[in-house]
Scaffold this motif. Sequence first.
Motif, short mmCIF file in Angstrom:
data_model
loop_
_atom_site.label_atom_id
_atom_site.label_comp_id
_atom_site.label_asym_id
_atom_site.label_seq_id
_atom_site.Cartn_x
_atom_site.Cartn_y
_atom_site.Cartn_z
N GLY A 214 42.71 43.07 12.26
CA GLY A 214 42.11 42.19 13.24
C GLY A 214 42.46 42.66 14.63
N LEU A 215 42.45 41.75 15.60
CA LEU A 215 42.72 42.11 16.99
C LEU A 215 43.64 41.09 17.60
CD1 LEU A 215 40.34 43.54 19.61
CD2 LEU A 215 41.63 41.48 20.20
N VAL A 216 44.66 41.60 18.33
CA VAL A 216 45.60 40.74 19.07
C VAL A 216 45.51 41.14 20.53
CG1 VAL A 216 47.99 40.04 19.40
CG2 VAL A 216 47.13 40.47 17.10
N LEU A 217 45.20 40.18 21.40
CA LEU A 217 45.05 40.46 22.83
C LEU A 217 46.24 39.85 23.56
CD1 LEU A 217 43.32 41.49 25.21
CD2 LEU A 217 42.21 39.23 25.25
N ARG A 218 46.95 40.69 24.34
CA ARG A 218 48.12 40.24 25.10
C ARG A 218 47.87 40.48 26.57
NH1 ARG A 218 50.12 42.86 20.59
NH2 ARG A 218 51.43 41.57 19.20
N ILE A 219 48.04 39.42 27.37
CA ILE A 219 47.95 39.52 28.83
C ILE A 219 49.18 38.80 29.36
CG2 ILE A 219 46.62 39.00 30.90
CD1 ILE A 219 44.13 38.87 29.19
N GLY A 220 50.16 39.57 29.80
CA GLY A 220 51.41 38.97 30.25
C GLY A 220 52.07 38.20 29.11
N SER A 221 52.33 36.90 29.34
CA SER A 221 52.95 36.06 28.30
C SER A 221 51.93 35.43 27.36
CB SER A 221 53.77 34.95 28.96
OG SER A 221 52.94 34.12 29.77
N LEU A 222 50.64 35.65 27.65
CA LEU A 222 49.59 35.06 26.82
C LEU A 222 49.28 36.00 25.67
CD1 LEU A 222 47.39 32.89 26.37
CD2 LEU A 222 45.88 34.28 27.81
N GLU A 223 49.24 35.45 24.46
CA GLU A 223 48.90 36.23 23.28
C GLU A 223 47.87 35.48 22.46
OE1 GLU A 223 51.10 37.23 19.14
OE2 GLU A 223 52.03 38.20 20.89
N LEU A 224 46.72 36.15 22.21
CA LEU A 224 45.64 35.57 21.44
C LEU A 224 45.41 36.46 20.22
CD1 LEU A 224 43.22 34.79 24.41
CD2 LEU A 224 44.78 33.21 23.28
N ALA A 225 45.40 35.85 19.03
CA ALA A 225 45.30 36.63 17.80
C ALA A 225 44.06 36.21 17.03
CB ALA A 225 46.54 36.44 16.95
N TRP A 226 43.28 37.23 16.62
CA TRP A 226 42.15 37.04 15.70
C TRP A 226 42.33 38.05 14.58
CZ3 TRP A 226 41.52 37.26 21.04
CH2 TRP A 226 41.09 36.08 21.64
N THR A 227 43.16 37.70 13.61
CA THR A 227 43.50 38.62 12.52
C THR A 227 43.25 37.93 11.19
OG1 THR A 227 45.80 37.89 12.41
CG2 THR A 227 45.31 39.68 13.96
N VAL A 228 43.34 38.74 10.13
CA VAL A 228 43.21 38.18 8.79
C VAL A 228 44.26 37.10 8.56
CG1 VAL A 228 43.45 38.69 6.33
CG2 VAL A 228 42.14 40.23 7.81
N GLU A 229 45.48 37.35 9.02
CA GLU A 229 46.56 36.38 8.84
C GLU A 229 46.29 35.09 9.60
OE1 GLU A 229 51.41 36.10 9.44
OE2 GLU A 229 50.37 38.01 9.73
N SER A 230 45.81 35.21 10.85
CA SER A 230 45.54 34.01 11.63
C SER A 230 44.39 33.22 11.04
CB SER A 230 45.23 34.39 13.09
OG SER A 230 44.02 35.13 13.16
N TYR A 231 43.38 33.93 10.50
CA TYR A 231 42.27 33.22 9.88
C TYR A 231 42.70 32.49 8.61
CZ TYR A 231 38.85 35.34 13.04
OH TYR A 231 38.13 35.70 14.14
N THR A 232 43.55 33.15 7.80
CA THR A 232 44.02 32.48 6.59
C THR A 232 44.94 31.30 6.93
OG1 THR A 232 45.78 34.14 6.44
CG2 THR A 232 43.83 34.49 5.09
N ASP A 233 45.75 31.46 8.00
CA ASP A 233 46.57 30.32 8.44
C ASP A 233 45.69 29.15 8.87
OD1 ASP A 233 48.86 31.69 7.96
OD2 ASP A 233 49.18 32.34 10.03
N GLU A 234 44.63 29.46 9.61
CA GLU A 234 43.72 28.41 10.04
C GLU A 234 43.03 27.76 8.85
OE1 GLU A 234 39.81 27.89 12.97
OE2 GLU A 234 40.88 29.81 12.86
N LEU A 235 42.67 28.59 7.87
CA LEU A 235 42.04 28.07 6.67
C LEU A 235 42.99 27.14 5.91
CD1 LEU A 235 39.73 28.02 4.59
CD2 LEU A 235 40.73 30.09 3.57
#
Length: 256
Positions: A214-235
């Motif tokens: 998947g993809l993890v976007l980091r800008i300074g202290s901000l971290e946004l994750a769109w990965t298989v793991e994050s999707y399964t956690d959301e599920l």
Amino acid sequence: MSIDWVTVLAQIANFLVLVWLLKRFLYKPILKGIDSREAEIAQRMGEAKRAKEKAVAAEADFVARQQKLQADQDALAERVREQAKQQRDALLAEAHEKMEQERQDSLAQLARERERFTSELYQASADTLYQLAGRALQDLANERLEEHIALHVIGKLDPLSDELASAAEHAEEAVATTHAPLPEGACHEVEAALAARVPGLPLRFATDESQSPGLVLRIGSLELAWTVESYTDELVELLKERLASGESGRVNAHGG
């Protein structure tokens, strides 16, 4: 036949003297004795009358006392019966209340046990689903899947524009990390989408093989994750919420 008046007069005088002597020494003592006897009899009769009156009064007093005693005994027996009835009612009410409390406690305990068992069952089901879903997605993951995820991220950036701009004020660059290198076309699209929302912020692409696809976007202290793991956690979280809301509905239905 001639009458000797001297003798007659003497006889009369003797008779009168005899009557006086009888009255003086015989009849008067006898009469006095009779009067005295009558007075004694009258006195005794008065005493007997008074004694009878006392006896009647004593009998009446005894009857009154006996009646009062019987009334007191009846009242005492009634009070004892009433107190016994009140104590019996209190004991029965206490026993009923105790039994009801024990029943409520038992029902509450059963409800807690059922809720705990259901929660553990749901947790085990969610964990199993998480493992199966994660394993399936990991098995299906490839460069093409990451490319689709990266392109999907572009549509997710609009609601995050304010957060991205705020984080960019304290960052020198943005870093997009993937499990495997992205195709050049996908990199350009992600870069253009970020530049449109945070102009002037450089974007660097990196890879991390330990990261879930998947993809993890980091800008300074901000971290946004769109990965298989994050999707399964959301599920899994969504599944837990659905299961919890379903269980809550069943508990309320049983409680109602």
